[in-house]
Each structure stands twice: as structure tokens, then as C-alpha cells.
Design a protein around this motif. Structure first.
Motif, PDB file in Angstrom:
ATOM      1  N   ALA A   1      63.895  37.318  14.630  1.00 33.71           N
ATOM      2  CA  ALA A   1      64.614  36.363  13.780  1.00 33.71           C
ATOM      3  C   ALA A   1      65.562  37.057  12.802  1.00 33.71           C
ATOM      4  O   ALA A   1      66.320  36.394  12.106  1.00 33.71           O
ATOM      5  CB  ALA A   1      63.619  35.489  13.007  1.00 33.71           C
ATOM      6  N   HIS A   2      65.534  38.378  12.762  1.00 36.21           N
ATOM      7  CA  HIS A   2      66.363  39.112  11.797  1.00 36.21           C
ATOM      8  C   HIS A   2      67.518  39.824  12.492  1.00 36.21           C
ATOM      9  O   HIS A   2      67.363  40.357  13.583  1.00 36.21           O
ATOM     10  CB  HIS A   2      65.501  40.115  11.020  1.00 36.21           C
ATOM     11  N   GLY A   3      68.659  39.841  11.805  1.00 38.71           N
ATOM     12  CA  GLY A   3      69.846  40.496  12.339  1.00 38.71           C
ATOM     13  C   GLY A   3      69.927  41.966  11.991  1.00 38.71           C
ATOM     14  O   GLY A   3      70.692  42.718  12.581  1.00 38.71           O
ATOM     15  N   SER A   4      69.155  42.379  10.992  1.00 38.40           N
ATOM     16  CA  SER A   4      69.102  43.800  10.638  1.00 38.40           C
ATOM     17  C   SER A   4      67.643  44.174  10.447  1.00 38.40           C
ATOM     18  O   SER A   4      66.780  43.317  10.264  1.00 38.40           O
ATOM     19  CB  SER A   4      69.899  44.081   9.356  1.00 38.40           C
ATOM     20  N   GLY A   5      67.375  45.467  10.448  1.00 37.86           N
ATOM     21  CA  GLY A   5      66.005  45.936  10.354  1.00 37.86           C
ATOM     22  C   GLY A   5      65.482  46.088   8.949  1.00 37.86           C
ATOM     23  O   GLY A   5      64.335  46.469   8.753  1.00 37.86           O
ATOM     24  N   ARG A   6      66.284  45.781   7.963  1.00 38.16           N
ATOM     25  CA  ARG A   6      65.880  46.006   6.577  1.00 38.16           C
ATOM     26  C   ARG A   6      64.553  45.328   6.236  1.00 38.16           C
ATOM     27  O   ARG A   6      63.620  45.965   5.774  1.00 38.16           O
ATOM     28  CB  ARG A   6      66.992  45.526   5.651  1.00 38.16           C
ATOM     29  N   THR A   7      64.454  44.033   6.472  1.00 36.34           N
ATOM     30  CA  THR A   7      63.235  43.302   6.137  1.00 36.34           C
ATOM     31  C   THR A   7      62.078  43.669   7.065  1.00 36.34           C
ATOM     32  O   THR A   7      60.966  43.941   6.574  1.00 36.34           O
ATOM     33  CB  THR A   7      63.495  41.782   6.145  1.00 36.34           C
ATOM     34  N   PRO A   8      62.267  43.706   8.381  1.00 30.76           N
ATOM     35  CA  PRO A   8      61.137  44.096   9.232  1.00 30.76           C
ATOM     36  C   PRO A   8      60.576  45.484   8.915  1.00 30.76           C
ATOM     37  O   PRO A   8      59.351  45.667   8.864  1.00 30.76           O
ATOM     38  CB  PRO A   8      61.729  44.043  10.646  1.00 30.76           C
ATOM     39  N   VAL A   9      61.432  46.445   8.673  1.00 33.21           N
ATOM     40  CA  VAL A   9      60.960  47.800   8.369  1.00 33.21           C
ATOM     41  C   VAL A   9      60.186  47.805   7.049  1.00 33.21           C
ATOM     42  O   VAL A   9      59.126  48.420   6.928  1.00 33.21           O
ATOM     43  CB  VAL A   9      62.138  48.802   8.338  1.00 33.21           C
ATOM     44  N   ARG A  10      60.705  47.093   6.071  1.00 28.62           N
ATOM     45  CA  ARG A  10      60.020  47.007   4.776  1.00 28.62           C
ATOM     46  C   ARG A  10      58.642  46.359   4.926  1.00 28.62           C
ATOM     47  O   ARG A  10      57.674  46.776   4.308  1.00 28.62           O
ATOM     48  CB  ARG A  10      60.874  46.211   3.786  1.00 28.62           C
ATOM     49  N   MET A  11      58.558  45.352   5.791  1.00 25.41           N
ATOM     50  CA  MET A  11      57.286  44.658   5.970  1.00 25.41           C
ATOM     51  C   MET A  11      56.240  45.539   6.673  1.00 25.41           C
ATOM     52  O   MET A  11      55.055  45.422   6.395  1.00 25.41           O
ATOM     53  CB  MET A  11      57.493  43.349   6.730  1.00 25.41           C
TER      54      MET A  11
END
Length: 179
Positions: free
Chosen positions: A156-166
Motif C-alpha cells: 500500500a506504500h509508494g516508498s519504503g520509508r514507513t515500512p522500513v521504519r515499522m
């Protein structure tokens, strides 16, 4: 003999219209013009007031104390518990190899959240399942119960910023749980 004067002629122009209220955009434009003029005046005053101060040129070698080219930092000290350590390794893998969506691994070697967990679990499916469960719990704690699964969140994300942080936050959560 008194001379009769003709009456004054009727005015040919209409009385001026009462002033109209300026629109928000017109007021903003006028304020912008006024502030620009004031800032220009302040800049001149600053130059005049500081012209007598002697300055010494600064050597950037004295100021810049970090390398100009970024370097990868080594992985932090591993967590002592297996699930937390796995999630920490997966986080480091995402930082160093890259993040992707729509596949476990893309053609460049970047991985999704679950792909990073799978490769770092090194074939231990039980450890992988535990890490995915903690990650899903961390996602739901932050984003609510609407998160269906780790892959759906990742994609659901266009960049990895949030997934990596999670993934990093999930490692901290697993460590707090001592798992």
C-alpha cells in the motif's frame, strides 16, 4: 442693475462610487508588496549597520567534520532475543539492499518487509512466523485494526520509508516482549 446669473450647470459626471471591500487575494497581494519593501529596506539597513565589522573568511575544513560522501554504518548491537534480532536484521537488510513492493524480491535484489524477514530467518519458518506476527501487531498498534496483513501494508506504500521504519519498531516491540 443687478445681473441675473444662470443657475450652475448640472453635474455631468456621477458621484464617485463608495469604496468596495478588497478581496482576500487583493489584500494578500498588497501585504506581500508591503512586506517585500520592508524586507528590502531592512536588508539595506543591515548592510549599512554591519559594514564596519571586519570578518575573517572561514575555512570549511575547520567546520565540516563528517565525510562529504555518505557511508553505510555497521549494524547496531543485536537484540538478545531471537525474534527481535531477526526483525533487526530484516530492518538492516531493507536499509542496505533496498525496499520494494509487489514482490518478495525485485530484480535489483530489493525486498519487501516479509521478504527481508524470510531471508534473515534462514529457513526457520517458526521464527519467521513469530516475527511476522509481531510485525503485524506493531502495524495494527500504529495504524489500527484495518491492517489486514504485512504484505498488504507493504504494497500500500509508494516508498519504503514507513515500512522500513515499522520493521524497526517491531524489533523494539519484540525486544520489549523478550521474544
Amino acid at each position: 442693475m443687478a445681473q441675473d446669473h444662470p443657475p450652475p450647470p448640472a453635474p455631468t459626471t456621477a458621484a464617485p462610487a463608495p469604496p468596495t471591500e478588497l478581496s482576500l487575494e487583493e489584500r494578500r497581494t498588497l501585504t506581500d508588496v508591503a512586506m517585500t519593501a520592508r524586507l528590502a529596506e531592512a536588508a539595506v539597513a543591515y548592510e549599512v549597520n554591519t559594514a564596519h565589522i571586519e570578518t575573517e573568511p572561514v575555512d570549511l575544513a575547520d567546520v565540516v567534520t563528517v565525510p562529504l560522501t555518505p557511508t553505510l554504518q555497521p549494524a547496531p548491537e543485536p537484540y538478545p532475543t531471537p525474534v527481535a534480532a531477526l526483525l533487526q536484521r530484516a530492518h538492516h537488510r531493507l536499509l542496505t539492499s533496498g525496499w520494494c513492493s509487489g514482490a518478495l524480491v525485485d530484480e535489483d535484489g530489493a525486498r519487501c518487509m516479509l521478504g527481508a524477514i524470510r531471508i534473515e530467518a534462514r529457513g526457520d519458518s517458526s521464527l519467521e512466523a513469530d516475527a511476522a506476527a509481531v510485525l503485524l501487531d506493531a502495524l495494527r498498534r500504529t495504524f489500527g485494526d484495518g491492517v489486514d496483513s504485512v504484505p498488504s501494508f507493504n504494497d500500500a506504500h509508494g516508498s519504503g520509508r514507513t515500512p522500513v521504519r515499522m520493521v524497526d519498531q517491531a524489533a523494539g516491540l519484540a525486544d520489549a516482549r523478550s521474544i
